[in-house]
Design an enzyme around this catalytic site. Sequence first.
Site, PDB file in Angstrom:
ATOM      1  N   THR A 190      37.068  95.599 128.425  1.00 22.57           N
ATOM      2  CA  THR A 190      36.836  94.841 127.206  1.00 22.57           C
ATOM      3  C   THR A 190      36.054  95.711 126.242  1.00 22.57           C
ATOM      4  O   THR A 190      35.381  96.655 126.645  1.00 22.57           O
ATOM      5  CB  THR A 190      36.017  93.568 127.558  1.00 22.57           C
ATOM      6  OG1 THR A 190      36.786  92.752 128.443  1.00 22.57           O
ATOM      7  CG2 THR A 190      35.634  92.767 126.339  1.00 22.57           C
ATOM      8  N   GLY A 219      32.249  93.459 130.421  1.00 23.14           N
ATOM      9  CA  GLY A 219      31.685  93.100 131.713  1.00 23.14           C
ATOM     10  C   GLY A 219      32.457  92.055 132.479  1.00 23.14           C
ATOM     11  O   GLY A 219      31.979  91.564 133.505  1.00 23.14           O
TER      12      GLY A 219
END
Length: 523
Positions: free
Chosen positions: A334, A417
Amino acid sequence: MSPFTGAIASPHALATRAGEAAFRAGGNAIDAALAAATALTVVYPHNTALGGDLVALVRTPDGSITCVNATGTAPAARSLAALRARHGDRLPERGPDTITVPGAVRGWEALRGHGAALGWAAQFEAAIGYAAEGVPVARSLAAALVTDRALLEADTGSRAVFAPNGEFLREGEQLVQPNLARSLTAIAAGGPGEFYTGSVGAALAAGLQRLDCPLTTDDLAAYAVRSTAAISAPLGGFRVHTSPPNTQGFALLRTVRALTELGFDAAPWTAPAAVLGRLFQDGTHVRDTLLADPAFAESDVEHAGFTELLARLRDRAPHETAAAAAPSVPRGDTVGVAAADSAGYAVSIIQSVFDSFGAAVLEPATGIILQNRGTGFSLDPRSPNAIEPGKRPKHTLMPVLVTHEDGRVRWVTSTMGGHGQPQIHAQVLLRLLAGVSPADAVAAPRWVVGARAEGQTADTVHHEADLAPETVADLAADHFPLREVPARTEFLGHTNVVSLTEDGTFTAGSDPRSDGAATVVTT
């Protein structure tokens, strides 16, 4: 006239440079964040792409905060029964059956509607140049090309881009993406419709159908962003804002509310690590069992089991080792961009293709990588998150803004994360509340609760090697299984922060775990 100031932080220095250029061209925080976000689809293709998703918070000068939810939906031809017949009880981690409708480009369009100052095409200038002329392979991308080599070798489009001469690119070598540059140029000239109803979308859908993915031009044309109010909770004299379901933002707010209820509101950074660990474990459990698209299955993820959770934490009796976790353990690749300016705009954008390189499908004609966000769905027909046409899966992306109680911006945060995003946000916010600078807050040692490999338990803690010994001891005393990982590892995500103090001073920090940069611009 007072000078205009803007600040931006992103996980790649070239993306931050694109955002800085937008500020200098007369743009605001929306323009800067979007320029960086678009550039990241070129320079960080293992983490984000035109074929991925976006969730963002945007704050406008009137004080309103909106969540732009551009998470993708399951194609109309998706069938739970057919997928169960093909895969059994669980979707594969990669491949055409994991692809959902890309939402990022419509998300950019929706964000612009909140007050962008520059034209649509300006957002793409840096990205087009980076794709056409090439950029050096960043450290993070180089590592992903090694780790995911077998997946990429099996995909014709990926091989052509990342191993153009038969050998996979190494750090510092030039990554050139001419087909992606043509797609970006067409979208810049024709607007977002070029992706959803125009030639780029038609080529993308045709290429995916040749790869046995049922996504069609009708799926693209039907896609719509969901814009809603943010959800929030008070903490330490501020208010924490994040994204509602189908995202996991609620998990951060459960932690925030619990810290207040447990008496840590005045100094939340003093909460024991074991308490935080149980709060993190709780959020993960609620997400995995109840979170779903609220348009299809309403679940009270903010309050379910919360009273019982508080009772257990007040007791503070040591916990036993948790049961084995669910088997799906995505890495959560991400990007996050944080931006704010002195005109009152603030933006936290999170974009993703889910796992590294998403579905490991790069459509050759368009140069577009597709996400594997469909693996977020369940194949259990009893689950609120069971796959259905037009449904959004439970989602890890969750932007965050923190304001004073009167609505003035204090911090903008964004993080990579995966499933650990609520936990990383919580740790960074607690440090910021304790007075730590953005740069030090994102660089500090961190830890995350939850299985990250097959066979681990739901309360397994991965902690960086330089985590404070007293924190490690507190977690060990509460029976958390501990696993040490190297310091400053991307394995535990990377975060970006923009800060605005009472006197109007901007500072920003970009995580050393990434290839990023942070800058403050005054014009």
